[in-house]
Scaffold this motif. Structure first.
Motif, PDB file in Angstrom:
ATOM      1  N   ALA A 164      27.309  40.287  42.723  1.00 35.79           N
ATOM      2  CA  ALA A 164      28.389  39.697  43.501  1.00 35.79           C
ATOM      3  C   ALA A 164      29.156  40.787  44.240  1.00 35.79           C
ATOM      4  N   SER A 165      29.650  40.433  45.428  1.00 32.68           N
ATOM      5  CA  SER A 165      30.431  41.370  46.230  1.00 32.68           C
ATOM      6  C   SER A 165      31.822  41.540  45.631  1.00 32.68           C
ATOM      7  N   PRO A 166      32.508  42.658  45.910  1.00 34.36           N
ATOM      8  CA  PRO A 166      33.879  42.852  45.395  1.00 34.36           C
ATOM      9  C   PRO A 166      34.838  41.708  45.728  1.00 34.36           C
ATOM     10  N   PRO A 167      34.848  41.149  46.979  1.00 35.57           N
ATOM     11  CA  PRO A 167      35.750  40.024  47.234  1.00 35.57           C
ATOM     12  C   PRO A 167      35.445  38.812  46.359  1.00 35.57           C
ATOM     13  N   THR A 168      34.155  38.565  46.080  1.00 38.46           N
ATOM     14  CA  THR A 168      33.785  37.447  45.205  1.00 38.46           C
ATOM     15  C   THR A 168      34.262  37.689  43.786  1.00 38.46           C
ATOM     16  N   VAL A 169      34.087  38.905  43.289  1.00 35.17           N
ATOM     17  CA  VAL A 169      34.514  39.226  41.922  1.00 35.17           C
ATOM     18  C   VAL A 169      36.029  39.138  41.804  1.00 35.17           C
ATOM     19  N   LEU A 170      36.745  39.542  42.852  1.00 31.77           N
ATOM     20  CA  LEU A 170      38.203  39.412  42.826  1.00 31.77           C
ATOM     21  C   LEU A 170      38.609  37.947  42.760  1.00 31.77           C
ATOM     22  N   ALA A 171      37.939  37.095  43.525  1.00 34.34           N
ATOM     23  CA  ALA A 171      38.223  35.654  43.463  1.00 34.34           C
ATOM     24  C   ALA A 171      37.906  35.113  42.078  1.00 34.34           C
ATOM     25  N   GLN A 172      36.798  35.565  41.491  1.00 38.89           N
ATOM     26  CA  GLN A 172      36.461  35.156  40.118  1.00 38.89           C
ATOM     27  C   GLN A 172      37.584  35.547  39.156  1.00 38.89           C
ATOM     28  N   ALA A 173      38.080  36.785  39.300  1.00 39.67           N
ATOM     29  CA  ALA A 173      39.137  37.256  38.411  1.00 39.67           C
ATOM     30  C   ALA A 173      40.363  36.359  38.481  1.00 39.67           C
ATOM     31  N   ARG A 174      40.731  35.970  39.688  1.00 36.17           N
ATOM     32  CA  ARG A 174      41.914  35.124  39.859  1.00 36.17           C
ATOM     33  C   ARG A 174      41.691  33.737  39.256  1.00 36.17           C
ATOM     34  N   PHE A 176      39.549  33.061  36.727  1.00 35.55           N
ATOM     35  CA  PHE A 176      39.526  33.236  35.273  1.00 35.55           C
ATOM     36  C   PHE A 176      40.951  33.343  34.722  1.00 35.55           C
ATOM     37  N   GLU A 177      41.812  34.100  35.401  1.00 28.92           N
ATOM     38  CA  GLU A 177      43.192  34.220  34.935  1.00 28.92           C
ATOM     39  C   GLU A 177      43.891  32.871  34.940  1.00 28.92           C
ATOM     40  N   ALA A 178      43.725  32.109  36.018  1.00 28.60           N
ATOM     41  CA  ALA A 178      44.377  30.800  36.115  1.00 28.60           C
ATOM     42  C   ALA A 178      43.881  29.841  35.037  1.00 28.60           C
ATOM     43  N   LEU A 179      42.636  30.030  34.621  1.00 32.40           N
ATOM     44  CA  LEU A 179      42.060  29.156  33.595  1.00 32.40           C
ATOM     45  C   LEU A 179      42.283  29.677  32.178  1.00 32.40           C
ATOM     46  N   GLY A 180      42.984  30.794  32.057  1.00 31.95           N
ATOM     47  CA  GLY A 180      43.267  31.344  30.733  1.00 31.95           C
ATOM     48  C   GLY A 180      42.144  32.155  30.133  1.00 31.95           C
ATOM     49  N   ARG A 181      41.156  32.499  30.916  1.00 27.17           N
ATOM     50  CA  ARG A 181      40.022  33.300  30.430  1.00 27.17           C
ATOM     51  C   ARG A 181      40.357  34.776  30.673  1.00 27.17           C
ATOM     52  N   ILE A 182      41.283  35.293  29.874  1.00 29.48           N
ATOM     53  CA  ILE A 182      41.925  36.578  30.142  1.00 29.48           C
ATOM     54  C   ILE A 182      40.957  37.762  30.056  1.00 29.48           C
ATOM     55  N   GLU A 184      37.728  37.856  30.564  1.00 29.46           N
ATOM     56  CA  GLU A 184      36.850  37.840  31.732  1.00 29.46           C
ATOM     57  C   GLU A 184      37.621  38.240  32.990  1.00 29.46           C
ATOM     58  N   ALA A 185      38.866  37.772  33.069  1.00 24.33           N
ATOM     59  CA  ALA A 185      39.700  38.127  34.222  1.00 24.33           C
ATOM     60  C   ALA A 185      39.938  39.629  34.258  1.00 24.33           C
ATOM     61  N   ASP A 186      40.233  40.217  33.104  1.00 23.17           N
ATOM     62  CA  ASP A 186      40.495  41.657  33.032  1.00 23.17           C
ATOM     63  C   ASP A 186      39.283  42.449  33.530  1.00 23.17           C
ATOM     64  N   ALA A 187      38.115  42.108  33.041  1.00 26.47           N
ATOM     65  CA  ALA A 187      36.896  42.827  33.440  1.00 26.47           C
ATOM     66  C   ALA A 187      36.637  42.683  34.936  1.00 26.47           C
ATOM     67  N   SER A 188      36.839  41.495  35.458  1.00 24.66           N
ATOM     68  CA  SER A 188      36.577  41.249  36.883  1.00 24.66           C
ATOM     69  C   SER A 188      37.602  41.959  37.761  1.00 24.66           C
ATOM     70  N   TYR A 189      38.886  41.890  37.374  1.00 23.52           N
ATOM     71  CA  TYR A 189      39.926  42.582  38.151  1.00 23.52           C
ATOM     72  C   TYR A 189      39.636  44.086  38.193  1.00 23.52           C
ATOM     73  N   GLN A 190      39.311  44.652  37.027  1.00 23.21           N
ATOM     74  CA  GLN A 190      39.075  46.095  36.950  1.00 23.21           C
ATOM     75  C   GLN A 190      37.881  46.503  37.814  1.00 23.21           C
ATOM     76  N   TRP A 191      36.817  45.703  37.773  1.00 28.26           N
ATOM     77  CA  TRP A 191      35.617  46.014  38.572  1.00 28.26           C
ATOM     78  C   TRP A 191      35.934  45.938  40.057  1.00 28.26           C
ATOM     79  N   ALA A 192      36.612  44.887  40.467  1.00 29.74           N
ATOM     80  CA  ALA A 192      36.942  44.714  41.891  1.00 29.74           C
ATOM     81  C   ALA A 192      37.920  45.777  42.378  1.00 29.74           C
TER      82      ALA A 192
END
Length: 254
Positions: A164-174, A176-182, A184-192
């Motif tokens: 996945a591209s960085p913009p896609t992973v950033l959207a995933q992170a957001r 995951f955070e909104a859904l309480g999947r913290i 997964e959100a942390d890993a995605s935010y850090q990668w992006a």
């Protein structure tokens, strides 16, 4: 000698008026928006200066940097300009390209509901799986607080891009955070944050860290944002400060 001095004084007194008239003529002849004439006439010195920076210098110089300065000045004076032009183009010819342009302009004005509808309308036929449209609609849904609807869009993007591209992973992170999947959100935010150009990824990660109580790490990210803004070219600092404000506001609320 006295007459010469009086003539010079008169010339200096009339200079702003003469320059303003010349700039008004330029505005009319080059087909600029009518409001420029009013700006030049009713704010004599400052109006002429703004017109020179926004229109005249880029027109004469023709360079990329000069054009960027002109566009920035025009956007600051008339933030609705791109939206109006994009809407006119879409009304005249509702192509996918024009709908996408209008959606981007709406997003920049914070009109996320309108942007989501435009992206959805464009995702038809052969464009149903267009990655730009999918990501645009997903981000609009996130802004609207509709993360469950955005989840399948970002999952589809991630599967098709692989990796996945960085913009896609950033959207995933957001999402995951909104859904309480913290986690997964942390890993995605850090990668992006480590791969996305500009400061959005780092700023959103700092904001996330503040929201989950990791203020020390958030402060470290904010300090890094400040360092990058300090080193950035002047034309990129305004956008950088906007992302810095997003992170700082999240820290203040945490």
């Amino acid at each position: 000698m006295f007459m010469f001095g009086s003539g010079v004084s008169l010339l200096f007194a009339l200079a702003p008026l003469l320059i303003g008239v010349a700039l008004c003529v330029h505005a009319v002849r080059t087909g600029q928006q009518l409001y420029w004439v009013f700006i030049i006439l009713f704010i004599p010195v400052l109006g002429s200066l703004v017109y020179a920076v926004a229109i005249l210098i880029p027109d004469l110089a023709g360079g990329t940097r000069a054009k960027r300065m002109g566009m920035a000045a025009r956007d600051a004076l008339d933030p609705m300009r791109e939206y109006r032009q994009a809407k006119t183009a879409t009304d005249d010819s509702p192509t996918v390209h024009n709908q996408m342009r209008l959606a981007v302009a709406a997003t920049q004005l914070g009109r996320h509901a309108e942007a989501e509808q435009l992206y959805g309308a464009a995702m038809q036929g052969i464009h149903a799986d267009d990655p730009t449209l999918l990501l645009g609609r997903a981000n609009a849904l996130i802004e609207l607080g509709r993360a469950p609807e955005a989840l399948p869009l970002v999952e589809k993007l991630a599967e098709e891009q692989s990796p996945a591209s960085p913009p896609t992973v950033l959207a995933q992170a957001r999402v995951f955070e909104a859904l309480g999947r913290i986690a997964e959100a942390d890993a995605s935010y850090q990668w992006a944050a480590g791969r996305l150009p500009g400061l959005e990824g780092l700023a959103r990660y700092a904001a996330f860290l503040a929201r989950v109580g990791r203020k020390s790490e958030a402060a470290d990210n904010l300090a890094e944002i400040d360092r990058r803004i300090e080193r950035a070219n002047p034309q990129f600092r305004r956008e950088g400060r906007a992302w810095r404000d997003l992170a700082a506001q999240a820290m203040a609320r945490a």
